[in-house]
Design an enzyme around this catalytic site. Structure first.
Site, PDB file in Angstrom:
ATOM      1  N   HIS A  57       0.868  -1.196   0.000  1.00  0.00           N
ATOM      2  CA  HIS A  57       0.000   0.000   0.000  1.00  0.00           C
ATOM      3  C   HIS A  57       0.894   1.231   0.000  1.00  0.00           C
ATOM      4  O   HIS A  57       1.226   1.788   1.050  1.00  0.00           O
ATOM      5  CB  HIS A  57      -0.933  -0.007   1.208  1.00  0.00           C
ATOM      6  CG  HIS A  57      -1.941  -1.105   1.163  1.00  0.00           C
ATOM      7  ND1 HIS A  57      -3.235  -0.930   0.718  1.00  0.00           N
ATOM      8  CD2 HIS A  57      -1.830  -2.420   1.464  1.00  0.00           C
ATOM      9  CE1 HIS A  57      -3.882  -2.088   0.749  1.00  0.00           C
ATOM     10  NE2 HIS A  57      -3.046  -3.015   1.209  1.00  0.00           N
ATOM     11  N   GLN A 150     -11.265   0.311  -0.904  1.00  0.00           N
ATOM     12  CA  GLN A 150     -11.002   0.010   0.513  1.00  0.00           C
ATOM     13  C   GLN A 150     -12.282  -0.102   1.353  1.00  0.00           C
ATOM     14  O   GLN A 150     -12.402  -0.982   2.191  1.00  0.00           O
ATOM     15  CB  GLN A 150     -10.092   1.105   1.096  1.00  0.00           C
ATOM     16  CG  GLN A 150      -9.903   1.067   2.613  1.00  0.00           C
ATOM     17  CD  GLN A 150      -8.940  -0.011   3.063  1.00  0.00           C
ATOM     18  OE1 GLN A 150      -7.739   0.120   2.902  1.00  0.00           O
ATOM     19  NE2 GLN A 150      -9.482  -1.089   3.622  1.00  0.00           N
ATOM     20  N   GLU A 211      -9.797 -11.507   4.600  1.00  0.00           N
ATOM     21  CA  GLU A 211      -8.808 -11.058   5.593  1.00  0.00           C
ATOM     22  C   GLU A 211      -9.534 -10.907   6.927  1.00  0.00           C
ATOM     23  O   GLU A 211      -9.836  -9.809   7.391  1.00  0.00           O
ATOM     24  CB  GLU A 211      -8.165  -9.726   5.171  1.00  0.00           C
ATOM     25  CG  GLU A 211      -6.989  -9.347   6.080  1.00  0.00           C
ATOM     26  CD  GLU A 211      -6.365  -8.002   5.723  1.00  0.00           C
ATOM     27  OE1 GLU A 211      -6.875  -7.319   4.817  1.00  0.00           O
ATOM     28  OE2 GLU A 211      -5.366  -7.644   6.370  1.00  0.00           O
ATOM     29  N   TRP A 313      -1.662   0.448   9.704  1.00  0.00           N
ATOM     30  CA  TRP A 313      -1.851  -0.949  10.098  1.00  0.00           C
ATOM     31  C   TRP A 313      -0.598  -1.579  10.705  1.00  0.00           C
ATOM     32  O   TRP A 313      -0.667  -2.609  11.349  1.00  0.00           O
ATOM     33  CB  TRP A 313      -2.282  -1.773   8.872  1.00  0.00           C
ATOM     34  CG  TRP A 313      -3.581  -1.309   8.313  1.00  0.00           C
ATOM     35  CD1 TRP A 313      -4.827  -1.702   8.743  1.00  0.00           C
ATOM     36  CD2 TRP A 313      -3.798  -0.357   7.257  1.00  0.00           C
ATOM     37  NE1 TRP A 313      -5.782  -1.049   8.004  1.00  0.00           N
ATOM     38  CE2 TRP A 313      -5.190  -0.217   7.093  1.00  0.00           C
ATOM     39  CE3 TRP A 313      -2.950   0.391   6.436  1.00  0.00           C
ATOM     40  CZ2 TRP A 313      -5.762   0.635   6.150  1.00  0.00           C
ATOM     41  CZ3 TRP A 313      -3.515   1.238   5.497  1.00  0.00           C
ATOM     42  CH2 TRP A 313      -4.905   1.361   5.355  1.00  0.00           C
TER      43      TRP A 313
HETATM   44 FE   FE2 Z   1      -3.403  -5.023   1.828  1.00  0.00          FE
END
Ligand code: FE2
Length: 424
Positions: A57, A150, A211, A313
């Site tokens: 990302h 996203q 995920e 993240w």
């Molecule tokens: Fe990712």
């Protein structure tokens, strides 16, 4: 006259060879004599094709702490935080951070990156910025961009339109995030929709898929079906697939042949999966990494992706794909020598196959991109994550680094410490 000659390197398959380069291509491999404008002595050093990262990302990288920290450490707070940052980040901010990261990557011998780009905000500033970065780094780094909704393809009013707009602007790959749509049903609908978009436009498809720790998150099943239906094969990749860790074994025994039949590839991201998954568990606490060895046993191509470096993240990261493979090796318990060597191949050959890179490798005719490592073989490279002594991209030496051995001055035992075991 060669432009560049790499002398005496040890290739990943343990062959010792010289590599001759003219222009941006490898023109001879083996015992090569002849004049060259520039010679690199790689005697005893590992010479590998460049590292490849198929999941990153770049629009969020190097933003750690902006505008605040992810206190819970969860995926959901990370997404929330990113929503705050993307509202205020300018195109110039994103370009500057991404270029700084590309410098790190180039110095590490990481010369091809697939980056997801968030297409949620209508302003599409991230897309504008990453297309400019792709243009600026093109001489030395191959950047593939993924149109990544996203916040969901259907969860925002313009989610689907913005994916199409980004593709029209020149983004290379179709994305997706079915587990983040409002319902399982809408997640499956999004996959059918996105697969058709990829097939109609002749594009690759890479989905953030399952995920989650929820064993009932079974979108990969639908994805594999759509890949088979449209014949996308290895032009499609399932990223993360973490729910597979928690799935019932009987169900997985049906699922793996379906994935293999489709020809799609898989990209676990061990640094992120091990830190973000299992956050709702007490003990025992799940690892959250997908079933890597099991997929490989079914003939599925599996690479290792990095995903994040210093962003909402993940607070760490180095742009070193050997760090990624090192973590993957541990979490997946791939400790047999053959499995360790495979972990190295996952961040080189397998990742290149996942990205469908042209001319990747160290054969005559391949693109002249390679990295010289201060290690004797792939397993030692994983153990040491050593210095990159030289990085060559498209025929040009873009980075050099001196060996960095420690000089000891112990009573009665002066000397130099080299942590290498193989090689010299
Ligand atoms: Fe990712």
């Amino acid at each position: 006259m060669f432009d560049l000659l790499i002398k005496g390197g040890t290739l990943p398959d343990a062959t010792v060879a010289d590599i001759a380069i003219k222009g941006d291509r490898i023109v001879d491999v083996g015992r090569v004599d002849g004049p060259a404008r520039e010679i690199i002595d790689a005697t005893g050093d590992l010479v590998s094709p460049p590292f490849v990262d198929p999941h990153f990302h770049l629009d969020a990288t190097l933003s750690y702490g902006l505008p605040r920290l992810n206190v819970s450490g969860t995926l959901l707070e990370g997404i929330e935080l990113w929503g705050e940052l993307r509202a205020i980040a300018t195109v110039d901010d994103m370009i500057a951070r991404a270029l700084r990261y590309c410098d790190w990557a180039a110095a590490m011998g990481l010369l091809a990156i697939r980056s997801h780009v968030d297409t949620t905000p209508d302003h599409l500033r991230g897309v504008t910025a990453m297309l400019e970065v792709k243009r600026q780094v093109a001489d030395y780094l191959d950047l593939q961009l993924v149109a990544f909704p996203q916040d969901g393809l259907y969860r925002t009013p313009t989610g689907r339109d913005n994916v199409l707009r980004a593709l029209d602007m020149g983004v290379d790959v179709v994305g997706g995030i079915p587990h983040f749509e409002r319902t399982m049903g809408e997640g499956a609908d999004s996959l059918r929709d996105l697969a058709r978009i990829a097939a109609d436009r002749g594009l690759m498809w890479d989905v953030h898929c399952d995920e989650t720790d929820d064993p009932q998150s079974r979108h990969v099943e639908t994805m594999a079906r759509e890949v088979t239906r449209h014949g996308l094969g290895a032009r499609a990749a399932g990223s993360h697939l973490t729910s597979m860790h928690s799935m019932d074994n009987y169900y997985v025994s049906k699922l793996l042949p379906l994935i293999a039949e489709s020809g799609m590839t898989a990209i676990p991201n061990p640094l992120i999966n091990i830190t973000i998954q299992g956050r709702h568990d007490t003990f025992p606490k799940r690892r959250g990494l997908t079933r890597v060895r099991e997929m490989q046993a079914h003939g599925i191509t599996v690479g290792w992706g990095q995903d994040c470096v210093m962003d909402p993240w993940y607070s760490l990261g180095t742009a070193d794909m050997l760090d990624v493979a090192f973590m993957g090796l541990h979490v997946a318990q791939m400790t047999h020598p053959a499995e360790m060597a495979r972990c190295f191949a996952m961040v080189t050959d397998a990742n290149a196959a996942i990205m469908n890179l042209e001319g990747y490798g160290l054969k005559v005719g391949d693109k002249a991109s390679l990295v010289v490592l201060d290690a004797g073989n792939p397993v030692e490279a994983l153990r040491l994550r050593p210095d990159r002594l030289a990085v060559v991209s498209k025929g040009k030496v873009i980075s050099r680094q001196a060996r960095n051995d420690a000089r000891l001055d112990l009573p009665g035992r002066p000397g130099t410490v080299r942590r290498r075991h193989g090689g010299s």
